[in-house]
Design an enzyme around this catalytic site. Structure first.
Site, PDB file in Angstrom:
ATOM      1  N   GLY A 373       0.824  -1.199   0.000  1.00 40.01           N
ATOM      2  CA  GLY A 373       0.000   0.000   0.000  1.00 40.01           C
ATOM      3  C   GLY A 373       0.854   1.242   0.000  1.00 40.01           C
ATOM      4  O   GLY A 373       2.071   1.191   0.212  1.00 40.01           O
ATOM      5  N   PRO A 375       2.487   4.950   1.173  1.00 40.09           N
ATOM      6  CA  PRO A 375       3.072   5.332   2.467  1.00 40.09           C
ATOM      7  C   PRO A 375       2.018   5.919   3.400  1.00 40.09           C
ATOM      8  O   PRO A 375       1.103   6.623   2.974  1.00 40.09           O
ATOM      9  CB  PRO A 375       4.120   6.388   2.087  1.00 40.09           C
ATOM     10  CG  PRO A 375       4.397   6.174   0.645  1.00 40.09           C
ATOM     11  CD  PRO A 375       3.129   5.656   0.043  1.00 40.09           C
ATOM     12  N   VAL A 377      -0.263   4.420   5.384  1.00 40.96           N
ATOM     13  CA  VAL A 377      -1.562   3.792   5.621  1.00 40.96           C
ATOM     14  C   VAL A 377      -1.537   2.852   6.823  1.00 40.96           C
ATOM     15  O   VAL A 377      -2.559   2.261   7.156  1.00 40.96           O
ATOM     16  CB  VAL A 377      -2.039   3.026   4.369  1.00 40.96           C
ATOM     17  CG1 VAL A 377      -2.290   3.983   3.225  1.00 40.96           C
ATOM     18  CG2 VAL A 377      -1.040   1.951   3.971  1.00 40.96           C
ATOM     19  N   GLY A 378      -0.380   2.686   7.475  1.00 45.21           N
ATOM     20  CA  GLY A 378      -0.327   1.909   8.712  1.00 45.21           C
ATOM     21  C   GLY A 378       0.219   0.507   8.563  1.00 45.21           C
ATOM     22  O   GLY A 378      -0.108  -0.359   9.369  1.00 45.21           O
ATOM     23  N   LYS A 379       1.084   0.263   7.594  1.00 45.76           N
ATOM     24  CA  LYS A 379       1.603  -1.099   7.394  1.00 45.76           C
ATOM     25  C   LYS A 379       2.507  -1.514   8.557  1.00 45.76           C
ATOM     26  O   LYS A 379       2.338  -2.593   9.124  1.00 45.76           O
ATOM     27  CB  LYS A 379       2.378  -1.163   6.075  1.00 45.76           C
ATOM     28  CG  LYS A 379       1.537  -0.842   4.845  1.00 45.76           C
ATOM     29  CD  LYS A 379       2.308  -1.037   3.552  1.00 45.76           C
ATOM     30  CE  LYS A 379       3.457  -0.044   3.407  1.00 45.76           C
ATOM     31  NZ  LYS A 379       3.000   1.355   3.307  1.00 45.76           N
ATOM     32  N   THR A 380       3.460  -0.661   8.904  1.00 44.53           N
ATOM     33  CA  THR A 380       4.397  -1.012   9.980  1.00 44.53           C
ATOM     34  C   THR A 380       3.700  -1.064  11.328  1.00 44.53           C
ATOM     35  O   THR A 380       3.910  -1.989  12.125  1.00 44.53           O
ATOM     36  CB  THR A 380       5.554   0.000  10.010  1.00 44.53           C
ATOM     37  OG1 THR A 380       6.190   0.038   8.735  1.00 44.53           O
ATOM     38  CG2 THR A 380       6.571  -0.392  11.069  1.00 44.53           C
ATOM     39  N   SER A 696      -4.980   2.081 -18.349  1.00 40.85           N
ATOM     40  CA  SER A 696      -6.329   2.284 -17.819  1.00 40.85           C
ATOM     41  C   SER A 696      -7.003   3.536 -18.354  1.00 40.85           C
ATOM     42  O   SER A 696      -8.200   3.743 -18.113  1.00 40.85           O
ATOM     43  CB  SER A 696      -6.276   2.359 -16.286  1.00 40.85           C
ATOM     44  OG  SER A 696      -5.494   3.450 -15.862  1.00 40.85           O
ATOM     45  N   LYS A 739      -8.998   5.057  -7.195  1.00 34.07           N
ATOM     46  CA  LYS A 739      -9.528   5.899  -8.265  1.00 34.07           C
ATOM     47  C   LYS A 739     -10.934   6.396  -7.931  1.00 34.07           C
ATOM     48  O   LYS A 739     -11.256   7.582  -8.133  1.00 34.07           O
ATOM     49  CB  LYS A 739      -9.537   5.114  -9.574  1.00 34.07           C
ATOM     50  CG  LYS A 739      -8.156   4.759 -10.109  1.00 34.07           C
ATOM     51  CD  LYS A 739      -8.254   3.882 -11.356  1.00 34.07           C
ATOM     52  CE  LYS A 739      -6.875   3.534 -11.887  1.00 34.07           C
ATOM     53  NZ  LYS A 739      -6.944   2.652 -13.076  1.00 34.07           N
TER      54      LYS A 739
END
Length: 826
Positions: A373, A375, A377-380, A696, A739
């Site tokens: 995802g 930067p 967004v809370g991955k770590t 796209s 999008k």
């Protein structure tokens, strides 16, 4: 250095002094016995001892009573009267020097004394003492015989001690008084506190010489054995192993004396004891024993000695069989995940599924997840929450910029400074073999001539192989199957397919404006209030102000920049409160400009009126989603297709495919084919400084060109995405959630998507989806029907009359109403 001074008062003086008693300050001596007639240096540092010295220096005689501390009473605490022997030595302070840590004294022993009565212990030890009488001779012949034997032993000892200075040899051999000779030897030889005290307490010369002869004979045996060991060792080893010889000598001496436990044990012995108590796998223990035997045969100064020692310490410190107990309370795990993160329901559900499997089948292998995802967004932080919900240790390994595979698998021990890889180091830090290990930024791995770190991860992240992972440094199998691996990445494309195949990919899309508002209200604002020294009663920011920050002062899919911006507002409020300008600050939407200045971003908004030839498309970026406008215009007298706006190769091919499709199906859409011959087409995508690429935009480009050629405008409330083919099909695309969220932020109400992307719309928040009309299409004709207005608002440009000479049918371009466009025969 101990000096020898001949003090031999007359017998009459001794008897007179022994008959009287006097009070004196007492100085305890640690591990030392001071004899009469000797001059020795002393270091005094304990408060009570310093006070005793100060009291002695305040007198005219400068006398102190020095008593040895019993061997079993030596501690870090101040020694009391019960800890001291009762017989000691009266000394005179000859010199004193103060240092920051202690008093440095030079004292001279004068008489033997005995404690008659203890008077006080504070502020220093003070006692009443009497001087003991001089030593008497019971058998003069025996004393003479003992004196000669002692001198003979001294001569033999000096022959084995070439390092003794000649001056000391002369003093010892020329000493006429046997008592002073024995006292001097007692002060130079390390005979032990108990033996030295026994010599000091001896009341006859006969007893003193017998004690001295026994101790000196024992010391001579040690010297002879030492010389024997040195001779034997010298014949077996060369000069480069001198340090090893000394260690062998020490071992042999301790063995002969039966004093192995009392001395300092060799490091190899300590290491062996640690291995005996360690819980190691059989293969690890076998290899470690082999290395330990090598270490025992090497001298400490050998280069391989420290290498093997470091290796064995790593083996001992690794958690081969130590693991933490999992918390398998699903309700509590769900509460922790909800407490730390808003939304992310799919990921929370996946974690709970894993916990349920572990609860039902404890021997199940740990999953290997990959959070992908943008930067922020809370991955770590999600990885930390997973570790907290499981009750496991959390270890994070940053892989960004790593180019050497040895960083992960370690260096072989043949290299100087070799060390284990980051995987093994993380397990050593965690102390358990089942931590949650985060491989952060796995898509940022590099590769060069030193190897490919991504290839090294293939074994680590394969549940069928990682139970016997071998680090190059250890070269021992370590079971990684219990480790919960979580990788993070911003993009999937840089990750090699074999590595991607080993992980379960979980996409983390950007947050909607409503989700950002919830996250700010629940997490960001309270955290910033606390971090900046305020409380909830001192600061408040309304939702409208937070929404304004999210849309006009930050441009991101996550909330990292948003939190920093909120922190800036809170700090300015804290400054106002600290200066006394206000007791409580409430921030409204109009106040944001005062705190943060002019808005930094003006996001694209849906245009109320668009001319023919303009269509609204949607794009995915690492920061989330954006809308973009596709603008097309005809070039009279030109030819071909002109493309501008920094379009990539794939996007340029989509534009050519759109033009070719409309040209080949012109009759189906009421377009004069001769217009493609008499006019060129210029297609432009604004924000020309930003590179763009991807398939796209095919539907949007087709709609823009169809609008231009038919004069029918594209609906301004509609945005579209999808890949096209020359056969008229619309293929699915990625990044649908980002999008659609971008289009919703821009005020779009109708979305045209490929039919095969219908499942992706389930990930769109319900509050956003309820405000949109989403149209799914399979073919280009369906897409144009959904995007173009039915009424011709702008007639298409005229075509040269010469182009109509062979045309037999009317194009009906002036009709105000056209039938819906459909592909004939499809």
């Amino acid at each position: 250095m101990t000096e020898f001074t001949n003090i031999n008062p007359s017998s009459k003086d001794q008897q007179t002094a022994a008959a009287r008693t006097f009070e004196i300050a007492v100085l305890p001596l640690q591990n030392t016995t001071l004899f009469p007639g000797t001059v020795v240096p002393l270091a005094v540092g304990r408060p009570r001892s310093v006070a005793a010295v100060e009291a002695a220096l305040a007198t005219e005689e400068k006398l102190l009573a020095c008593l040895s501390v019993r061997s079993g009473s030596t501690t870090d605490k101040e020694d009391g009267s019960a800890d001291l022997f009762t017989v000691g030595t009266l000394v005179m302070v000859k010199r004193m020097m103060r240092t920051p840590d202690a008093l440095q004294l030079i004292v001279q022993g004068t008489e033997r004394i005995e404690i008659v009565e203890w008077l006080s212990e504070q502020p220093f030890l003070r006692a009443r003492v009497r001087i003991l009488p001089a030593l008497t001779v019971e058998d003069a012949e025996q004393v003479e015989a003992l004196r000669r034997n002692v001198q003979q032993l001294i001569q033999q000892a000096l022959a084995l001690m070439p390092q003794v200075p000649p001056e000391v040899r002369t003093i010892v051999m020329s000493a006429g008084d046997p008592v002073q000779l024995v006292y001097f030897l007692g002060s130079v030889l390390n005979l032990g506190i108990e033996n030295e005290q026994a010599m000091l307490e001896a009341n006859t010369v006969d007893e003193l010489l017998r004690l001295a002869y026994g101790h000196l004979a024992r010391e001579l045996e040690i010297l002879q054995l030492r010389s024997k060991i040195a001779t034997e060792a010298q014949t077996e080893m060369d000069k480069a192993q001198r340090d090893y010889i000394l260690r062998q000598q020490l071992k042999a001496i301790q063995k002969e004396l039966g004093d192995d436990e009392g001395g300092e044990r060799a490091e190899a012995e300590i290491m062996r004891e640690r291995f005996d108590t360690a819980d190691l796998p059989d293969e690890v223990r076998k290899e470690s024993e082999r290395e330990l035997r090598r270490m025992e045969r090497l001298p400490a100064a050998a280069p391989d000695y420290q290498v093997i020692r470091s290796y064995l310490e790593y083996v001992l410190e690794l958690p081969w069989k130590k693991s933490s107990e999992d918390k398998l309370e699903l309700v509590e795990a769900r509460r922790i995940l909800d407490e730390d993160h808003y939304g992310l329901e799919d990921i929370k559900e996946r974690i709970l599924e894993f916990l349920a499997v572990i609860k039902l089948r404890p021997e199940a292998k740990s999953p290997i997840l990959c959070f992908v995802g943008p930067p922020g967004v809370g991955k770590t932080s999600l990885g930390r929450s997973i570790a907290r919900s499981l009750g496991r240790e959390f270890e994070r390994i940053s892989l960004g910029g790593v180019r050497d595979e040895a960083e992960l698998r370690g260096h072989r021990r043949t290299y100087i400074g070799a060390m284990p890889g980051r995987i093994i180091q993380a397990l050593r830090r965690g102390g358990v073999n089942n931590p949650v290990m985060m491989l952060d930024e796995i898509d940022k791995l590099g590769a060069d001539y030193r190897g490919d770190p991504a290839a090294a991860l293939l074994e680590v992240l394969d549940p069928q192989q990682n139970n016997t992972f071998r680090d190059h440094y250890l070269d021992l199998p370590f079971d990684l199957s219990n480790v919960f691996f979580i990788a993070t990445a911003n993009q999937l494309a840089p990750i090699p397919p074999p590595l991607r195949d080993r992980m379960e990919i979980i996409q983390l899309a950007g947050y909607s404006d409503q989700e950002k508002l919830h996250i700010a209200r629940q997490y960001l604002v309270p955290r910033q209030i606390h971090d900046n020294g305020l409380d909830e009663n001192q600061f408040e920011i309304v939702d409208q102000a937070v929404s304004l920050i999210a849309t006009r002062y930050t441009r991101e899919a996550g909330v990292r920049q948003m939190e920093r911006t909120v922190g800036s507002v809170v700090r300015k409020a804290a400054l106002k409160i600290a200066l006394g300008g206000a007791e409580r600050v409430r921030v409204e939407a109009p106040d944001i400009k005062e705190y943060l200045g002019a808005p930094r971003f003006y996001p694209e908004e849906a245009r109320r009126e668009v001319p023919a030839g303009v269509a609204t498309g949607m794009a995915w970026t690492e920061m989330g989603g954006e809308i973009l406008f596709i603008e097309a215009t005809l070039l009279p007298g030109g030819s071909g297709l002109t493309l501008t706006g920094q379009l990539g190769d794939v996007m340029q091919e989509s534009a050519r495919a759109a033009r070719s499709y409309l040209w080949s199906h012109a009759a189906d859409f009421s377009i004069n084919p001769e217009m493609f011959k008499g006019h060129g087409v210029h297609l432009h995508v604004p924000s020309g400084a930003i590179p763009k690429d991807g398939p796209s935009a095919g539907v949007a480009m087709t709609s823009a060109m169809a609008s231009l050629l038919t004069g029918r405008r594209v609906r301004p409330d509609t945005s579209m995405t999808g890949e096209i083919t020359l056969s008229g099909l619309v293929f699915p695309v990625g990044g649908v959630k980002e999008k659609v969220l971008a289009a919703h932020r821009a005020g779009i109400h109708r979305i045209v998507l490929p039919a095969r992307n219908e499942a992706d719309t389930e990930k769109i928040p319900e509050d956003v989806r309820s405000e949109l009309e989403i149209i799914f299409v399979d073919r280009i004709g369906e897409a144009l029907d959904a995007t173009l207005e039915r009424v011709v608002s702008e007639p298409p440009p005229p075509v040269s009359p010469s182009l109509f000479k062979d045309q037999s049918r009317d194009l009906a371009v002036d009709q105000p109403e056209l039938e819906p466009m459909r592909v004939r025969g499809r």
